[in-house]
Design an enzyme around this catalytic site. Structure first.
Site, PDB file in Angstrom:
ATOM      1  CD  GLU A 186       0.840  11.048 -16.401  1.00 25.63           C
ATOM      2  OE1 GLU A 186       1.945  10.961 -16.941  1.00 25.63           O
ATOM      3  OE2 GLU A 186      -0.150  11.579 -16.937  1.00 25.63           O
ATOM      4  CB  CYS A 239       9.173   9.815 -15.093  1.00 25.32           C
ATOM      5  SG  CYS A 239       8.502  11.477 -15.222  1.00 25.32           S
TER       6      CYS A 239
HETATM    7  P1  NAD Z   1       6.476   2.822  -7.397  1.00 25.64           P
HETATM    8  O1  NAD Z   1       5.575   2.252  -8.443  1.00 25.64           O
HETATM    9  O2  NAD Z   1       7.343   1.887  -6.660  1.00 25.64           O
HETATM   10  O3  NAD Z   1       5.620   3.585  -6.275  1.00 25.64           O
HETATM   11  C1  NAD Z   1       4.675   4.592  -6.582  1.00 25.64           C
HETATM   12  C2  NAD Z   1       3.589   4.606  -5.527  1.00 25.64           C
HETATM   13  O4  NAD Z   1       2.927   3.347  -5.505  1.00 25.64           O
HETATM   14  C3  NAD Z   1       4.081   4.866  -4.113  1.00 25.64           C
HETATM   15  O5  NAD Z   1       3.214   5.813  -3.507  1.00 25.64           O
HETATM   16  C4  NAD Z   1       3.966   3.510  -3.432  1.00 25.64           C
HETATM   17  O6  NAD Z   1       3.635   3.597  -2.074  1.00 25.64           O
HETATM   18  C5  NAD Z   1       2.850   2.829  -4.191  1.00 25.64           C
HETATM   19  N1  NAD Z   1       3.018   1.388  -4.264  1.00 25.64           N
HETATM   20  C6  NAD Z   1       4.197   0.702  -4.354  1.00 25.64           C
HETATM   21  N2  NAD Z   1       3.966  -0.627  -4.431  1.00 25.64           N
HETATM   22  C7  NAD Z   1       2.624  -0.795  -4.387  1.00 25.64           C
HETATM   23  C8  NAD Z   1       1.755  -1.929  -4.419  1.00 25.64           C
HETATM   24  N3  NAD Z   1       2.237  -3.173  -4.509  1.00 25.64           N
HETATM   25  N4  NAD Z   1       0.430  -1.724  -4.365  1.00 25.64           N
HETATM   26  C9  NAD Z   1      -0.075  -0.482  -4.267  1.00 25.64           C
HETATM   27  N5  NAD Z   1       0.689   0.641  -4.228  1.00 25.64           N
HETATM   28  C10 NAD Z   1       2.013   0.493  -4.272  1.00 25.64           C
HETATM   29  O7  NAD Z   1       7.283   3.955  -8.136  1.00 25.64           O
HETATM   30  P2  NAD Z   1       8.457   4.869  -7.577  1.00 25.64           P
HETATM   31  O8  NAD Z   1       9.635   4.007  -7.286  1.00 25.64           O
HETATM   32  O9  NAD Z   1       7.943   5.766  -6.496  1.00 25.64           O
HETATM   33  O10 NAD Z   1       8.747   5.793  -8.850  1.00 25.64           O
HETATM   34  C11 NAD Z   1       9.599   5.400  -9.881  1.00 25.64           C
HETATM   35  C12 NAD Z   1       8.828   5.031 -11.113  1.00 25.64           C
HETATM   36  O11 NAD Z   1       7.823   5.987 -11.371  1.00 25.64           O
HETATM   37  C13 NAD Z   1       9.712   5.027 -12.354  1.00 25.64           C
HETATM   38  O12 NAD Z   1       9.325   3.957 -13.179  1.00 25.64           O
HETATM   39  C14 NAD Z   1       9.386   6.340 -13.032  1.00 25.64           C
HETATM   40  O13 NAD Z   1       9.630   6.378 -14.399  1.00 25.64           O
HETATM   41  C15 NAD Z   1       7.939   6.470 -12.707  1.00 25.64           C
HETATM   42  N6  NAD Z   1       7.539   7.864 -12.739  1.00 25.64           N
HETATM   43  C16 NAD Z   1       6.669   8.295 -13.680  1.00 25.64           C
HETATM   44  C17 NAD Z   1       6.313   9.622 -13.731  1.00 25.64           C
HETATM   45  C18 NAD Z   1       5.350  10.163 -14.748  1.00 25.64           C
HETATM   46  O14 NAD Z   1       4.920  11.297 -14.585  1.00 25.64           O
HETATM   47  N7  NAD Z   1       5.004   9.418 -15.776  1.00 25.64           N
HETATM   48  C19 NAD Z   1       6.853  10.522 -12.818  1.00 25.64           C
HETATM   49  C20 NAD Z   1       7.729  10.042 -11.880  1.00 25.64           C
HETATM   50  C21 NAD Z   1       8.069   8.718 -11.830  1.00 25.64           C
END
Ligand code: NAD
Length: 473
Positions: free
Chosen positions: A222, A256
């Site tokens: 997602e 998002c």
């Molecule tokens: P992110 O990708 O930075 O982090 C999400 C998760 O991934 C966190 O739990 C984090 O600990 C983990 N993570 C981060 N870097 C990692 C790595 N290198 N390896 C493994 N795991 C890692 O995202 P965010 O900043 O928390 O959220 C914002 C993004 O999420 C935006 O792009 C937004 O559009 C998207 N989003 C999508 C939805 C949806 O339902 N489609 C909902 C909310 C947010």
């Protein structure tokens, strides 16, 4: 269930491995299979949410000053109503279904058995930190899986609360929380899960899929993207502006499916801008930093990123633009005169900045949007059925609305998910149950008749089999 004697997981590699061992043993014991167990766990989850409403408000406030109203609507109420919906339908969804048999297998009765995958890892994002971690757990539980939650480290108060609540309300061999940042996430991803459900950025989505590929673990991703709102000259301009302001500024743009930017018809641009500014003032006052309803940016990294984009834009700031690093505050901001090369069009904004672009030809809009990375959502404000149909059918995007924003999330009967760079797979309602279910095909073949034609030697059987195949298929 008495959880007091069971250990809670730590985050070392060997602790994670033993957690998986314990969960796998629990899963193979068959305890998650009876519907009575799954229903009990769903009710337990509902109880955890309802009994801890005050603690949830406090955690979200600490994390980014989210108001109790928004927390109730977007974090608690959606989860409770999803649990209720799933409880209402679980008997029907989880029951084995008899399907028509093939004459090729005569005599047989054929079934589809909905089966849990097994051990599911759910990695959440910070922007709706409770909702995005717990919402996928609901169908995972309903489908009979064991679950490990990894909430985002960027919303630490909510993450700690999720850990506390899972420890208090669930047996960790069934569902538990592992807290931590990138390192912990990577350690978790090294394990052989049966399903991984990830919510977050497109960049990290690729890392998750690569890790999952090592074990051929199926994933739901997602992700995000730049979701456009298109406002044509036939639209109800005032209503369009009002709804776009709501969807953009709720959670300070950190949603998002928030409209990332607006494409408005040149003819109605001034009127649209007028209503945009009017509604921002109406919702948040002349000084939005004093409004209890306008949240902050989650951390200084995101604050810096957004501030720099604002400094680099070549557009005209129509409203807002103020920032305050000490409070991580960015004012609700409208920028007009933006073109496709502008800094604000480089990446998903994920903040309270709304760039407004203009168009004169809807086909140009369509072609332009077809060339963009497919977004999670698109919103079409129009009263022209042809425009509506053109954009729905010919522009790839996850899902969206006509004459509204964001609210497609609120219908349990609609799938929620992206396409291409905005993700893969869906959830919500039955789509969530499907995401965590393997549909096992079973033919129960009778033994009173054994048609000999399939067995070797095949000599002399080819013409008969051709006739049979033609007749049966
Ligand atoms: P992110 O990708 O930075 O982090 C999400 C998760 O991934 C966190 O739990 C984090 O600990 C983990 N993570 C981060 N870097 C990692 C790595 N290198 N390896 C493994 N795991 C890692 O995202 P965010 O900043 O928390 O959220 C914002 C993004 O999420 C935006 O792009 C937004 O559009 C998207 N989003 C999508 C939805 C949806 O339902 N489609 C909902 C909310 C947010």
């Amino acid at each position: 269930m008495d959880t007091s004697t069971l250990s809670q997981p730590s985050t070392g590699a060997s602790a994670i491995e033993s957690l998986l061992k314990e969960q796998r043993a629990f899963f193979y014991s068959g305890q998650t299979l009876p519907l009575s167990f799954r229903k009990k766990q769903l009710l337990q989850l509902k109880k955890a949410l309802q009994e801890n409403e005050a603690a949830i408000y406090e955690a979200l406030k600490q994390d980014f000053q989210k108001s109790p109203f928004e927390t109730f609507v977007t974090e608690i109420a959606v989860l409770v109503s999803e649990i209720d919906f799933v409880l209402k339908h679980i008997d029907e969804w989880a029951a084995p279904k008899r399907v028509a048999s093939s004459l090729l297998n005569f005599p047989s009765s054929d079934y589809v058995y909905p089966q849990p995958f097994g051990l599911c890892l759910i990695i959440g994002a910070w922007n709706y930190p409770l909702h995005l971690t717990i919402a996928p757990a609901i169908p995972a539980i309903a489908a009979g899986n064991c679950v490990v939650l990894k909430p985002s480290e960027l919303s630490p108060h909510t993450s700690a609360l999720i850990k506390q609540l899972t420890a208090r309300y669930f047996d960790p061999r069934f569902m538990t929380t592992v807290e931590g940042g990138v390192e912990v996430s990577q350690k978790l991803l090294e394990q052989a899960w049966d399903k991984i459900f990830f919510t977050g950025s497109t960049r990290v989505g690729k890392i998750v899929m690569e890790a999952a590929a090592k074990h051929l673990t199926p994933v739901v991703l997602e992700l995000g993207g730049k979701s456009p709102a298109v406002v044509d000259a036939t639209a109800n301009i005032e209503m369009a502006a009002k709804r776009i302001v709501w969807g953009k500024m709720v959670n300070a743009g950190q949603t998002c499916v928030a409209p990332d930017f607006v494409l408005v018809h040149e003819e109605v641009k001034e009127l649209f801008l007028h209503h945009l500014t009017k509604y921002i003032k109406e919702f948040y006052g002349e000084e939005p930093e004093l409004s209890p309803d306008f949240p902050r940016i989650v951390n200084s990294r995101h604050f810096e990123r957004l501030s720099k984009l604002l400094e680099r834009t070549k557009g005209r700031i129509v409203l807002g633009g103020q920032t305050d690093a000490t409070q991580l505050y960015i004012a609700p901001t409208v920028v007009s005169g933006v073109d496709w090369q502008d800094a604000l069009m480089e990446e998903e904004l994920f903040g309270p900045i709304l760039p407004v672009l203009t168009f004169t030809d809807i086909y140009e809009v369509m072609h332009r949007l077809q060339q963009m990375p497919h977004p999670l959502a698109m919103y079409i404000f129009t009263n022209d059925k042809k425009t509506e149909q053109l954009l729905i059918e010919r522009v790839p995007f996850g899902g969206g609305c006509v004459n509204d924003v964001v609210v497609h999330l609120a219908n349990h009967h609609l799938p929620f998910g992206g396409i291409g760079p905005s993700g893969m797979g869906n959830y919500h309602g039955k789509y969530g149950f499907d995401a965590f279910t393997h549909y096992k095909a079973i033919v129960k073949h009778a033994t009173w008749l054994d048609v000999p034609i399939r067995y070797a030697p095949y000599e002399g059987k080819l013409s008969m089999v051709k006739k049979l195949v033609k007749w049966i298929l």
